[in-house]
Design a protein around this motif. Structure first.
Motif, PDB file in Angstrom:
ATOM      1  N   VAL A   1      44.567  94.533  39.178  1.00 21.03           N
ATOM      2  CA  VAL A   1      44.191  94.877  40.473  1.00 21.03           C
ATOM      3  C   VAL A   1      45.370  95.907  41.100  1.00 21.03           C
ATOM      4  O   VAL A   1      44.918  97.052  41.694  1.00 21.03           O
ATOM      5  CB  VAL A   1      44.294  93.776  41.437  1.00 21.03           C
ATOM      6  CG1 VAL A   1      44.178  94.093  42.999  1.00 21.03           C
ATOM      7  CG2 VAL A   1      42.885  92.993  41.100  1.00 21.03           C
TER       8      VAL A   1
ATOM      9  N   LEU B   1      46.113  94.096  49.989  1.00 20.24           N
ATOM     10  CA  LEU B   1      45.383  92.863  49.670  1.00 20.24           C
ATOM     11  C   LEU B   1      45.392  92.071  50.846  1.00 20.24           C
ATOM     12  O   LEU B   1      44.497  91.134  51.088  1.00 20.24           O
ATOM     13  CB  LEU B   1      46.078  92.171  48.340  1.00 20.24           C
ATOM     14  CG  LEU B   1      46.031  93.013  47.066  1.00 20.24           C
ATOM     15  CD1 LEU B   1      46.604  92.560  45.776  1.00 20.24           C
ATOM     16  CD2 LEU B   1      44.530  92.992  46.623  1.00 20.24           C
TER      17      LEU B   1
ATOM     18  N   ILE C   1      38.399  93.769  46.647  1.00 20.41           N
ATOM     19  CA  ILE C   1      39.285  94.550  45.941  1.00 20.41           C
ATOM     20  C   ILE C   1      38.920  96.112  46.252  1.00 20.41           C
ATOM     21  O   ILE C   1      39.381  97.019  46.587  1.00 20.41           O
ATOM     22  CB  ILE C   1      39.395  94.324  44.674  1.00 20.41           C
ATOM     23  CG1 ILE C   1      40.134  92.932  44.555  1.00 20.41           C
ATOM     24  CG2 ILE C   1      40.084  95.422  43.763  1.00 20.41           C
ATOM     25  CD1 ILE C   1      39.967  92.219  43.035  1.00 20.41           C
TER      26      ILE C   1
ATOM     27  N   GLN D   1      35.271  88.339  46.215  1.00 15.04           N
ATOM     28  CA  GLN D   1      36.683  88.785  45.913  1.00 15.04           C
ATOM     29  C   GLN D   1      36.756  90.038  45.501  1.00 15.04           C
ATOM     30  O   GLN D   1      37.661  90.964  45.757  1.00 15.04           O
ATOM     31  CB  GLN D   1      37.546  87.812  45.187  1.00 15.04           C
ATOM     32  CG  GLN D   1      37.750  86.414  45.952  1.00 15.04           C
ATOM     33  CD  GLN D   1      38.468  85.429  44.876  1.00 15.04           C
ATOM     34  OE1 GLN D   1      38.048  85.356  43.684  1.00 15.04           O
ATOM     35  NE2 GLN D   1      39.460  84.857  45.578  1.00 15.04           N
ATOM     36  N   ARG D   2      35.880  90.468  44.467  1.00 13.97           N
ATOM     37  CA  ARG D   2      35.841  91.685  43.714  1.00 13.97           C
ATOM     38  C   ARG D   2      35.505  92.733  45.065  1.00 13.97           C
ATOM     39  O   ARG D   2      35.895  94.009  44.790  1.00 13.97           O
ATOM     40  CB  ARG D   2      34.814  91.825  42.772  1.00 13.97           C
ATOM     41  CG  ARG D   2      35.294  91.422  41.461  1.00 13.97           C
ATOM     42  CD  ARG D   2      34.249  91.579  40.322  1.00 13.97           C
ATOM     43  NE  ARG D   2      34.527  90.861  38.984  1.00 13.97           N
ATOM     44  CZ  ARG D   2      33.837  89.812  38.803  1.00 13.97           C
ATOM     45  NH1 ARG D   2      32.662  89.353  39.716  1.00 13.97           N
ATOM     46  NH2 ARG D   2      34.060  89.034  37.744  1.00 13.97           N
TER      47      ARG D   2
ATOM     48  N   HIS E   1      47.453  88.056  43.720  1.00 11.17           N
ATOM     49  CA  HIS E   1      46.117  88.564  43.051  1.00 11.17           C
ATOM     50  C   HIS E   1      46.297  90.019  42.317  1.00 11.17           C
ATOM     51  O   HIS E   1      45.602  90.404  41.709  1.00 11.17           O
ATOM     52  CB  HIS E   1      45.064  88.713  44.103  1.00 11.17           C
ATOM     53  CG  HIS E   1      44.544  87.135  44.233  1.00 11.17           C
ATOM     54  ND1 HIS E   1      43.926  87.076  45.681  1.00 11.17           N
ATOM     55  CD2 HIS E   1      44.820  86.199  43.868  1.00 11.17           C
ATOM     56  CE1 HIS E   1      43.613  85.623  45.818  1.00 11.17           C
ATOM     57  NE2 HIS E   1      44.126  85.396  44.685  1.00 11.17           N
TER      58      HIS E   1
ATOM     59  N   ARG F   1      40.904  99.508  47.770  1.00 14.71           N
ATOM     60  CA  ARG F   1      41.041 100.445  47.174  1.00 14.71           C
ATOM     61  C   ARG F   1      40.599 101.694  47.939  1.00 14.71           C
ATOM     62  O   ARG F   1      41.101 102.596  48.195  1.00 14.71           O
ATOM     63  CB  ARG F   1      40.143 100.535  45.998  1.00 14.71           C
ATOM     64  CG  ARG F   1      40.288 101.866  45.197  1.00 14.71           C
ATOM     65  CD  ARG F   1      39.316 101.740  43.856  1.00 14.71           C
ATOM     66  NE  ARG F   1      38.133 101.653  44.039  1.00 14.71           N
ATOM     67  CZ  ARG F   1      37.184 101.101  42.986  1.00 14.71           C
ATOM     68  NH1 ARG F   1      37.569 101.448  41.536  1.00 14.71           N
ATOM     69  NH2 ARG F   1      35.846 100.922  43.056  1.00 14.71           N
TER      70      ARG F   1
END
Length: 579
Positions: free
Chosen positions: A385, A413, A438, A434-435, A422, A442
């Motif tokens: 990550v 995060l 992320i 959770q993805r 993470h 980003r």
């Protein structure tokens, strides 16, 4: 009468490197002949593992049935050998898998994939199997079935591929049909068609159905009884109406509260914490006469986006809705020049984005970012990550040192509700929600002001969807963000959007403020989309009339090629035929 299926004290475990994980714990339920049983719960609740255990399709190792009985037509499937199960699967128990693209072989023609089951289980000749396959394709609503027989999966839309999967599952007219999230990633209109098809088939053949879903609106219209699962256990079970109108367990109540309701009034939008110095009279983004055409084989042209115009004010969320193939995702990609537009203008704060050089466009991407649809495929599985998010900082040279880079990633995060630890994990170690967080981190890394959210909720449970929407709203207020929010879930779009644009066949057919569009839809296509939304109330669902318009009809009086938007009331624009 004996139930067709009895599951008694089922326990399923996964053997991990260090320990044993109990995925299903003491699950028991019955299924009667001709009944539809809904199994609901969030991701990780054990729904799909239970279904795969019944089919004996668990990956072995590392998973196995630790204990319990699965009695189907008087026989315990838990004791069957693999060879014995091969004769039961497809013939007596059919399964509709969640993702039709991964459950169909891309190298084998559609017709042959259906015929294979008929040849194996019913010992038909190739000619007989082909004749029955063509009949099955017609049964599941695929027109021109003789020609379609010889096509490959990639030549079908998502909804059509799901129909093919249903045809395979029904090919031998099984007594039990297990549908594992059969409509999760489908548009509301396609979802309504698939569910209507399953109901029609059940009435015709008397099939018993286990429907696995996280959508309680779907359950209301389909199921006789419901089983609610949480962390591998059943927490509540009963008749559908009782569960949806008077739930007793807090978890069931939580699932119901996570569902957005069309009749709920929008909450007033909070003022942004960051005050802008931008000219309020000038939109942050102005798109005019945008076209995105693609050249197909034999010189044919696909007009994916055909002469559309819209604007988005600073701090606003414009929802863009429509079925698959309507052009909404292509619009988002064209605005960011991930596709080079065929024609039209895109102005960001007055800057003509479509005229920028590659070098200038690279700099512009600091201001314009995208959250992609699939959090599984949009993250590099080989990167941690810290590098997935940090890569954006590297490209735009926003970190002076490794320590500053690490600190910024940890801040991001924390901003999206994840822990700093993470940062050193890989994507496969996270849940879908959770993805997606992320992916949002980003997109925020370069401090953009405008974000295209391309179907960021389609692969998520309703409760996780609600969390992501809340996160996006909080970030908008905190950072002064502007969104183009692309989705096919009209319920969720209403609650996050200030205005909503409806797309059909590359055109915008209606555009209005959110409350106005939902309370007073003017275009036939908008009415069709709204009528297809499932409501988690069996009494309403049973009486609801749907007008599904998958293609123009005599009743659907709209000429796509010759139309223009007209203002029917202040801020409410509707496509009318040109004079």
């Amino acid at each position: 009468m004996e139930p067709i299926l009895q599951v008694n004290n089922l326990n399923v475990s996964f053997q991990t490197r260090d320990d044993e994980f109990e995925a299903v714990k003491g699950v028991s339920f019955d299924l009667n002949n001709g009944e539809t049983l809904g199994i609901v719960g969030e991701s990780g609740s054990g729904k799909s593992v239970t279904a795969r255990a019944i089919m004996r399709l668990l990956p072995s190792p590392p998973s196995y049935i630790k204990d319990g009985e699965i009695t189907f037509l008087g026989e315990n499937l838990a004791n069957k050998t693999e060879k014995e199960m091969e004769s039961i699967r497809g013939r007596d128990i059919g399964m509709i898998f969640q993702d039709p693209m991964t459950s169909l072989n891309p190298r084998i023609r559609i017709g042959n994939q259906i015929a294979e089951s008929l040849i194996k289980h019913q010992q038909l000749s190739k000619k007989q199997a082909k004749e029955q396959t063509i009949e099955l394709l017609e049964l599941v609503g695929i027109k021109d079935s003789e020609r379609r027989y010889n096509q490959y999966p990639h030549e079908f839309s998502g909804g059509m591929r799901q129909r093919v999967v249903i045809a395979i599952a029904l090919s031998c007219r099984p007594a039990l049909l297990i549908a594992d999230e059969p409509t999760t990633a489908l548009d509301v209109t396609i979802q309504a068609q698939i569910l209507a098809l399953m109901k029609n088939i059940q009435e015709r053949f008397g099939t018993s159905i286990i429907l696995i879903t996280h959508d309680l609106g779907v359950v209301a219209g389909m199921c006789d009884r419901v089983v609610v699962m949480k962390e591998g256990e059943i927490v509540e079970t009963g008749k559908t109406e009782a569960i949806l109108t008077d739930p007793e367990h807090p978890y069931t109540l939580k699932l119901l509260h996570a569902l957005p309701r069309l009749n709920e009034k929008k909450k007033p939008k909070k003022a942004p914490l960051i005050q802008t110095k931008m000219d309020p009279s000038r939109p942050l983004l102005a798109v005019k006469s945008l076209k995105q055409h693609f050249i197909l084989g034999k010189g044919d042209v696909l007009k994916a986006v055909d002469n559309i115009s819209f604007h988005i004010q600073h701090g606003e969320t414009l929802g863009l809705v429509g079925e698959s193939g309507s052009g909404k995702s292509t619009t988002g990609r064209s605005v960011l020049r991930l596709n080079e537009p065929t024609d039209g203008s895109i102005l960001y704060q007055g800057v003509p984005v479509n005229r920028l050089s590659k070098r200038e466009m690279k700099a512009m991407r600091r201001h314009m970012q995208m959250i992609f649809q699939d959090p599984y495929s949009s993250l590099n599985p080989r990167f941690r990550v810290i590098d997935i998010i940090g890569q954006a900082l590297d490209i735009h040279k926003l970190s002076k040192s490794k320590e500053a880079r690490k600190k910024r990633v940890e801040e991001l995060l924390d901003m999206v509700g994840l822990e700093s630890s993470h940062a050193f994990r890989y994507p496969h170690e996270f849940s879908g929600g959770q993805r997606q967080r992320i992916g949002i981190a980003r997109a925020l890394a370069v401090e953009p002001k405008f974000i295209v959210c391309d179907e960021p909720l389609s692969a998520l449970d309703v409760s996780i969807q609600a969390q992501i929407v809340k996160l996006l709203e909080d970030l908008q207020q905190r950072l002064g963000l502007t969104y183009l929010f692309i989705a096919h879930d009209l319920s969720m779009v209403k609650h996050i959007s200030d205005r909503v644009a409806v797309m059909y066949a590359g055109k915008i057919v209606e555009l209005a403020e959110s409350e106005e569009l939902y309370s007073n839809p003017q275009h036939d296509y908008t009415k069709s989309l709204l009528s297809a939304i499932p409501i988690p109330d069996p009494k309403i669902e049973s009486k609801k009339k749907r007008t599904l318009l998958t293609e123009p009809t005599k009743e659907f009086k709209f000429d796509v090629e010759n139309s223009e938007l007209n203002e029917v009331s202040e801020g409410h624009w509707v496509a009318m035929p040109c004079k």
